[in-house]
Design a protein around this motif. Structure first.
Motif, mmCIF file in Angstrom:
data_model
loop_
_atom_site.group_PDB
_atom_site.id
_atom_site.type_symbol
_atom_site.label_atom_id
_atom_site.label_comp_id
_atom_site.label_asym_id
_atom_site.label_seq_id
_atom_site.Cartn_x
_atom_site.Cartn_y
_atom_site.Cartn_z
ATOM 1 N N ILE A 153 0.133 7.896 53.637
ATOM 2 C CA ILE A 153 -1.128 7.417 53.066
ATOM 3 C C ILE A 153 -1.948 8.646 52.684
ATOM 4 O O ILE A 153 -2.410 9.388 53.556
ATOM 5 C CB ILE A 153 -1.909 6.546 54.065
ATOM 6 N N PRO A 154 -2.103 8.932 51.383
ATOM 7 C CA PRO A 154 -2.742 10.185 50.977
ATOM 8 C C PRO A 154 -4.262 10.162 51.136
ATOM 9 O O PRO A 154 -4.921 9.162 50.850
ATOM 10 C CB PRO A 154 -2.365 10.299 49.499
ATOM 11 N N LYS A 155 -4.803 11.279 51.592
ATOM 12 C CA LYS A 155 -6.253 11.497 51.648
ATOM 13 C C LYS A 155 -6.553 12.685 50.733
ATOM 14 O O LYS A 155 -6.156 13.820 50.993
ATOM 15 C CB LYS A 155 -6.682 11.805 53.082
ATOM 16 N N LEU A 156 -7.244 12.418 49.641
ATOM 17 C CA LEU A 156 -7.447 13.429 48.607
ATOM 18 C C LEU A 156 -8.285 14.606 49.083
ATOM 19 O O LEU A 156 -9.288 14.436 49.787
ATOM 20 C CB LEU A 156 -8.129 12.807 47.392
ATOM 21 N N VAL A 157 -7.867 15.793 48.680
ATOM 22 C CA VAL A 157 -8.660 17.001 48.862
ATOM 23 C C VAL A 157 -9.145 17.489 47.499
ATOM 24 O O VAL A 157 -10.303 17.853 47.322
ATOM 25 C CB VAL A 157 -7.829 18.101 49.552
ATOM 26 N N ALA A 158 -8.232 17.486 46.516
ATOM 27 C CA ALA A 158 -8.560 17.936 45.164
ATOM 28 C C ALA A 158 -8.979 16.744 44.303
ATOM 29 O O ALA A 158 -8.173 15.880 43.987
ATOM 30 C CB ALA A 158 -7.355 18.633 44.534
ATOM 31 N N LYS A 159 -10.257 16.689 43.947
ATOM 32 C CA LYS A 159 -10.773 15.609 43.101
ATOM 33 C C LYS A 159 -10.541 15.939 41.627
ATOM 34 O O LYS A 159 -10.111 17.043 41.278
ATOM 35 C CB LYS A 159 -12.281 15.413 43.342
ATOM 36 N N GLU A 160 -10.816 14.978 40.760
ATOM 37 C CA GLU A 160 -10.715 15.235 39.325
ATOM 38 C C GLU A 160 -11.651 16.374 38.937
ATOM 39 O O GLU A 160 -12.803 16.419 39.353
ATOM 40 C CB GLU A 160 -11.068 13.970 38.524
ATOM 41 N N GLY A 161 -11.111 17.307 38.137
ATOM 42 C CA GLY A 161 -11.890 18.463 37.708
ATOM 43 C C GLY A 161 -11.730 19.683 38.597
ATOM 44 O O GLY A 161 -12.162 20.774 38.236
ATOM 45 N N THR A 162 -11.090 19.511 39.756
ATOM 46 C CA THR A 162 -10.866 20.636 40.677
ATOM 47 C C THR A 162 -9.797 21.572 40.132
ATOM 48 O O THR A 162 -8.765 21.129 39.632
ATOM 49 C CB THR A 162 -10.428 20.121 42.061
ATOM 50 N N SER A 163 -10.025 22.861 40.247
ATOM 51 C CA SER A 163 -9.011 23.856 39.885
ATOM 52 C C SER A 163 -8.224 24.237 41.134
ATOM 53 O O SER A 163 -8.812 24.436 42.211
ATOM 54 C CB SER A 163 -9.666 25.099 39.283
ATOM 55 N N VAL A 164 -6.904 24.306 40.986
ATOM 56 C CA VAL A 164 -6.042 24.642 42.129
ATOM 57 C C VAL A 164 -5.060 25.741 41.729
ATOM 58 O O VAL A 164 -4.702 25.871 40.563
ATOM 59 C CB VAL A 164 -5.244 23.404 42.622
ATOM 60 N N ASN A 165 -4.654 26.520 42.711
ATOM 61 C CA ASN A 165 -3.554 27.456 42.526
ATOM 62 C C ASN A 165 -2.254 26.758 42.893
ATOM 63 O O ASN A 165 -2.251 25.724 43.567
ATOM 64 C CB ASN A 165 -3.733 28.681 43.429
ATOM 65 N N ALA A 166 -1.132 27.333 42.475
ATOM 66 C CA ALA A 166 0.154 26.835 42.945
ATOM 67 C C ALA A 166 0.197 27.059 44.460
ATOM 68 O O ALA A 166 0.025 28.180 44.930
ATOM 69 C CB ALA A 166 1.291 27.583 42.266
ATOM 70 N N GLY A 167 0.397 25.985 45.199
ATOM 71 C CA GLY A 167 0.317 26.053 46.657
ATOM 72 C C GLY A 167 -1.021 25.604 47.204
ATOM 73 O O GLY A 167 -1.200 25.558 48.428
ATOM 74 N N GLY A 168 -1.954 25.253 46.318
ATOM 75 C CA GLY A 168 -3.245 24.728 46.762
ATOM 76 C C GLY A 168 -3.126 23.279 47.190
ATOM 77 O O GLY A 168 -2.373 22.508 46.593
ATOM 78 N N VAL A 169 -3.883 22.875 48.185
ATOM 79 C CA VAL A 169 -3.753 21.529 48.763
ATOM 80 C C VAL A 169 -4.302 20.470 47.813
ATOM 81 O O VAL A 169 -5.436 20.581 47.328
ATOM 82 C CB VAL A 169 -4.472 21.442 50.124
ATOM 83 N N LEU A 170 -3.480 19.435 47.554
ATOM 84 C CA LEU A 170 -3.914 18.286 46.758
ATOM 85 C C LEU A 170 -4.380 17.146 47.662
ATOM 86 O O LEU A 170 -5.414 16.526 47.421
ATOM 87 C CB LEU A 170 -2.767 17.789 45.870
ATOM 88 N N PHE A 171 -3.595 16.862 48.701
ATOM 89 C CA PHE A 171 -3.953 15.806 49.647
ATOM 90 C C PHE A 171 -3.197 16.033 50.945
ATOM 91 O O PHE A 171 -2.297 16.875 51.028
ATOM 92 C CB PHE A 171 -3.650 14.408 49.084
ATOM 93 N N TYR A 172 -3.592 15.297 51.977
ATOM 94 C CA TYR A 172 -2.864 15.356 53.241
ATOM 95 C C TYR A 172 -2.560 13.943 53.703
ATOM 96 O O TYR A 172 -3.078 12.962 53.153
ATOM 97 C CB TYR A 172 -3.644 16.136 54.304
ATOM 98 N N ASN A 173 -1.702 13.845 54.690
ATOM 99 C CA ASN A 173 -1.303 12.545 55.218
ATOM 100 C C ASN A 173 -2.386 12.033 56.150
ATOM 101 O O ASN A 173 -2.711 12.681 57.147
ATOM 102 C CB ASN A 173 0.035 12.668 55.954
ATOM 103 N N LYS A 174 -2.938 10.879 55.833
ATOM 104 C CA LYS A 174 -4.032 10.324 56.626
ATOM 105 C C LYS A 174 -3.605 10.076 58.079
ATOM 106 O O LYS A 174 -4.411 10.184 59.000
ATOM 107 C CB LYS A 174 -4.506 9.007 55.995
ATOM 108 N N ALA A 175 -2.305 9.751 58.284
ATOM 109 C CA ALA A 175 -1.821 9.472 59.634
ATOM 110 C C ALA A 175 -1.552 10.751 60.418
ATOM 111 O O ALA A 175 -1.475 10.716 61.655
ATOM 112 C CB ALA A 175 -0.543 8.629 59.563
ATOM 113 N N ASN A 176 -1.391 11.878 59.728
ATOM 114 C CA ASN A 176 -1.156 13.162 60.388
ATOM 115 C C ASN A 176 -1.725 14.249 59.486
ATOM 116 O O ASN A 176 -1.064 14.718 58.565
ATOM 117 C CB ASN A 176 0.340 13.376 60.636
ATOM 118 N N GLU A 177 -2.949 14.650 59.749
ATOM 119 C CA GLU A 177 -3.665 15.536 58.840
ATOM 120 C C GLU A 177 -3.055 16.925 58.740
ATOM 121 O O GLU A 177 -3.358 17.683 57.827
ATOM 122 C CB GLU A 177 -5.131 15.641 59.275
ATOM 123 N N ALA A 178 -2.158 17.267 59.663
ATOM 124 C CA ALA A 178 -1.518 18.579 59.602
ATOM 125 C C ALA A 178 -0.512 18.669 58.460
ATOM 126 O O ALA A 178 -0.210 19.761 57.973
ATOM 127 C CB ALA A 178 -0.820 18.884 60.922
#
Length: 451
Positions: A43-68
């Motif tokens: 279950i994804p929990k967004l970190v990068a919203k629309e318009g966010t700039s990311v590097n390769a390897g930058g976090v897009l989302f994490y698992n809501k059931a295990n945030e690690a």
């Protein structure tokens, strides 16, 4: 010294359209798409919203059931669209790739001097943990539970699958770094399987238990190898990693960069020039399918993965997270009049009734997606057992999943299997039952009720 595994039950489906052993750089994709559905049960929990700039390897989302457990971008650029489905479910994250590419810097990692906890923390932080999957349930591994063993299959036996001996050439250093690091996460063995007559870079790795596999498909499936080497009992966990994902993990450890580069085989009878492309996870498939005269002709189906267990995608779709093959075959939307009542010479079948493929076992076929029949109740034919090498009763376990008998599913060996293990039984099924879907739903029920 290697251990030999010989598989007798199974079926090799020989198809036209095998990739030529040449690699081309795919057209650089302008967009990269990551679909949370590739990570079953997350279950994804967004970190990068629309318009966010990311590097390769930058976090897009994490698992809501295990945030690690974090999921990172394969490319640098701007998040231009979050595609949502019913109830605002996140269906896709689309990134417009920048030129040139920039990378998150995770630092070089001292593999030899590392502890199990430091390896685990580094892989989680850098977004490489999703490459580690587990049995039972065929989901991303739980980092809090150590496996009894780790399995890596370097032998691809599925129809038109990418040749791993070829795609892994020159990656010995990355493979060794990844295997050395993963070995610290288990008190058991790291089992590596290669083809009996192959020349795989995996065969020269140190710190592994090597197995040489021979026999028809599904001898290359990691589930088949687990069953023959070290079966899973209740309460036990094993981890699996795909070889090309090992390369990404190894490069991260050696360079400090998350480089999601992948060599992909473009195959199938509808492809004019089947060959290999160097691309990136999540790239647009159009950059390979329509490049340099490769376009398919007619009404075809594009599959991310192999023809037995891959996923259908559209021409404007993206390569999924775990696939190293794109298959293009004719769409089976035409029918032969009285096709069931006349001799057939151009189709594969395990039955000798009106089908004569057994007369020419080395012939290659151009098959389409037609199921040549309609969905009906299970018919007991014994065909499943002919192509199913696991020490499990396939018909019984499928029925147990359908009527949701958890005790019987456990007793029959449900902890060992994944949907791909039933791809061949689905192919030969005269009842046209969706075996892989039935097994996936059964596994999901076990996760929910047993955990």
């Amino acid at each position: 010294m290697s251990n030999d595994i010989r598989i007798k039950k199974g079926l090799d489906i020989k198809l036209n359209g095998e990739a030529e052993k040449t690699v081309e750089q795919a057209v650089v994709s302008n967009y990269c798409t990551i679909r949370p559905e590739d990570f079953h049960g997350v279950i994804p929990k967004l970190v990068a919203k629309e318009g966010t700039s990311v590097n390769a390897g930058g976090v897009l989302f994490y698992n809501k059931a295990n945030e690690a457990v974090k999921f990172v971008s394969p490319v640098s650029g701007k998040v231009v669209e979050i595609v949502r489905g019913p109830k605002r479910r996140i269906d896709a994250i689309k990134i417009e790739a920048s030129k040139p590419q920039t990378f998150e810097e995770f630092g070089k990692f001292d593999v030899d001097g590392a502890t199990a906890e430091s390896v685990k923390s580094h892989l989680l932080q850098a977004g490489c943990w999703p490459f580690v999957k587990q049995r039972p349930y065929d989901v991303i591994a739980n980092p809090e539970k150590a496996p009894k063993a780790i399995f890596i299959s370097g032998y691809a036996s599925a129809p038109l699958a990418a040749d791993l001996d070829f795609t892994l050439q020159g990656k010995e250093a990355e493979l060794q770094a990844a295997v050395t690091a993963l070995a610290k996460l288990t008190e058991g063995k790291v089992h590596v399987s290669v083809g009996k007559s192959s020349n795989s870079p995996l065969a020269g790795l140190s710190g592994v238990t090597l197995h040489k596999v021979s026999g028809p498909h599904p001898s290359g499936n990691v589930g088949t190898q687990i069953n023959k080497i070290d079966p899973i009992n209740k309460g036990e966990v094993v981890w699996t990693v795909n070889p090309q994902d090992l390369v990404i993990i190894g490069e991260l450890l050696l360079t400090g960069k998350f480089n999601a580069e992948r060599i992909v085989a473009l195959v199938g009878s509808s492809v004019q020039k089947p060959r290999y492309f160097k691309t990136v996870v999540g790239s647009e498939v159009a950059t390979m399918i329509y490049d340099k005269g490769v376009e398919q002709s007619g009404n075809d189906r594009i599959i991310s993965g192999n023809v037995l267990s891959g996923k259908e995608i559209k021409a404007d779709g993206a390569l999924d997270y775990y696939s190293d093959t794109i298959s293009v075959i004719p769409e089976g939307d035409d029918y032969d009049f009285f096709g069931w009542n006349k001799p057939v010479f151009n189709k594969v079948s395990t039955s000798r009734a009106l089908t004569f493929s057994w007369l020419n076992p080395n012939k290659k076929y151009s098959l389409d997606t037609n199921t040549n029949g309609e969905h009906r109740a299970f018919v007991v034919t014994g065909n499943y057992e002919e192509v199913f090498p696991l020490d499990i009763f396939p018909m019984q376990i499928l029925k147990a999943c359908m009527y949701k008998d958890l005790d019987e599913m456990e007793a029959l060996g449900m902890y060992e299997v994944a949907p791909e293990d039933f791809a061949l039984t689905e192919f030969v099924c005269v009842s046209k039952q969706p075996h892989q879907k039935i097994i996936r739903e059964g596994l999901d029920l076990m996760i929910k009720e047993i955990g």
